[in-house]
Design a protein around this motif. Structure first.
Motif, PDB file in Angstrom:
ATOM      1  N   ALA A 213       0.713  44.117  78.767  1.00 31.20           N
ATOM      2  CA  ALA A 213       0.005  43.408  79.845  1.00 31.20           C
ATOM      3  C   ALA A 213      -0.030  41.903  79.641  1.00 31.20           C
ATOM      4  O   ALA A 213      -0.407  41.168  80.560  1.00 31.20           O
ATOM      5  N   LYS A 214       0.361  41.427  78.484  1.00 29.88           N
ATOM      6  CA  LYS A 214       0.176  40.011  78.150  1.00 29.88           C
ATOM      7  C   LYS A 214       0.839  39.081  79.159  1.00 29.88           C
ATOM      8  O   LYS A 214       0.208  38.144  79.677  1.00 29.88           O
ATOM      9  N   ARG A 215       2.092  39.321  79.467  1.00 28.48           N
ATOM     10  CA  ARG A 215       2.831  38.412  80.346  1.00 28.48           C
ATOM     11  C   ARG A 215       2.343  38.495  81.796  1.00 28.48           C
ATOM     12  O   ARG A 215       2.249  37.481  82.490  1.00 28.48           O
ATOM     13  N   THR A 216       2.041  39.700  82.242  1.00 28.44           N
ATOM     14  CA  THR A 216       1.561  39.851  83.621  1.00 28.44           C
ATOM     15  C   THR A 216       0.205  39.188  83.805  1.00 28.44           C
ATOM     16  O   THR A 216      -0.030  38.507  84.812  1.00 28.44           O
ATOM     17  N   PHE A 217      -0.700  39.373  82.849  1.00 25.74           N
ATOM     18  CA  PHE A 217      -2.011  38.740  82.954  1.00 25.74           C
ATOM     19  C   PHE A 217      -1.886  37.221  82.914  1.00 25.74           C
ATOM     20  O   PHE A 217      -2.588  36.511  83.641  1.00 25.74           O
ATOM     21  N   GLN A 218      -0.999  36.699  82.071  1.00 23.53           N
ATOM     22  CA  GLN A 218      -0.781  35.251  82.042  1.00 23.53           C
ATOM     23  C   GLN A 218      -0.271  34.760  83.383  1.00 23.53           C
ATOM     24  O   GLN A 218      -0.752  33.751  83.925  1.00 23.53           O
TER      25      GLN A 218
END
Length: 324
Positions: A213-218
């Motif tokens: 989820a890191k990239r999508t949340f960023q």
């Protein structure tokens, strides 16, 4: 991510290095210090305590942060002006403080990204590790939420946001999954999105590429808050505000931010004299000089003291010539 840890122990990121870089400019009588990302006021408190003659102009788009910082900085009330605005509102903030938008500031600090306070408040929806409403607004009083983006953007726009702002390899696949899911039920919480990402991103990538989820949340956070557009507008305004001898420190926490900062600094530290001339033409020399060699990183000890400093990239420059 950025800024300082909330709670009994406040740990502003790269505080000693920021002091070393900004200190010479803040030591001048009547110096004006702009903290363009005030947060909980950790850096500001240090500079106000260390340099008893400076005046702070503190900016933050988050009303809660401004309130908490105001309480923290209450002992310096006669030396501070706090303004509710994004960091691209520097010119207006200076006007509110009775200062010119050009050549009036001694030092500027920009500590970019989401603050620790925002990450730690579960109901803000910034952290993928906690189930919360999909909000992600740094200014909770206005604008689209992350849920609005997921539930209303077209496939093409969603894929663009994820690829451009999150550098997500599977942007198109995720956008397709979002479209299918929202037809059944609109997104409202972070757990719903995290579940979809686990199901969409291939297992091999999940095992080696960090949290799925890191990239999508960023990407969603950057889109919701217009962070890169705001930064592109803020940097020229910040540089224009500095007097000769004035200094700026910018701390970035992701490559997209750092690229914008690097581009702006390179443009202002370059000469406009044609390269084939043997001497510098009058008024064509660089306006700034770099104070850091490339982007400086946190030391191992700094990261141990404050793990949220791990991704930081710091760049600093000093004005050496009046604005053209």
């Amino acid at each position: 991510m950025n800024r300082e840890q909330r709670g009994p122990r406040h740990v502003p990121v790269l505080l000693e290095r920021a002091d070393a870089l900004l200190g010479p400019a803040l030591s001048e009588p009547g110096a004006v210090y702009v903290d363009a990302t005030l947060g909980l006021g950790g850096h500001a408190e240090h500079f106000l305590s260390t340099y008893p003659d400076i005046h702070l102009v503190g900016l933050d788009r988050d009303t809660t942060a401004l309130k908490l910082a105001g309480e923290r900085l209450a002992p310096f009330a006669d030396r501070i002006t706090l303004v509710h605005t994004r960091y691209d509102g520097i010119a207006d903030a200076l006007s509110e403080a009775g200062l010119s938008a050009t050549g009036s500031v001694s030092a500027i600090l920009m500590d970019l990204g989401v603050s620790s306070m925002q990450l730690d408040e579960a109901d803000r929806g910034f952290a993928y590790s906690v189930d919360a409403p999909l909000d992600m607004r740094m200014d909770p009083t206005s604008g689209l939420t992350a849920a609005d983006v997921l539930n209303t953007y077209s496939h093409g726009d969603l894929a663009r946001v994820l690829k451009t702002y999150g550098e997500e390899r599977f942007a198109g696949r995720i956008a397709s999954a979002v479209i299918r899911r929202r037809r059944i039920k609109p997104f409202s919480t972070s757990a719903e999105l995290v579940e979809l990402l686990y199901a969409t991103i291939p297992a091999a990538t999940r095992r080696t590429g960090g949290h799925p989820a890191k990239r999508t949340f960023q990407a969603l956070r950057v889109e919701v808050n217009g962070e890169l557009d705001s930064l592109r507008a803020a940097l020229p305004a910040a540089l224009a505000a500095l007097r000769v001898g004035g200094r700026i420190v910018v701390m970035s926490y992701q490559s997209l931010e750092d690229k914008v900062v690097k581009h702006e600094f390179v443009a202002h530290t370059a000469s406009r004299t044609p390269v084939d001339l043997p001497v510098e033409l009058p008024g064509m020399g660089p306006e700034f000089r770099m104070l850091t060699r490339g982007a400086e990183k946190a030391t191992e000890q700094e990261i141990e003291d404050n793990p949220r400093a791990a991704p930081v990239r710091m760049r600093a420059a000093e004005r050496i010539q009046e604005a053209r």
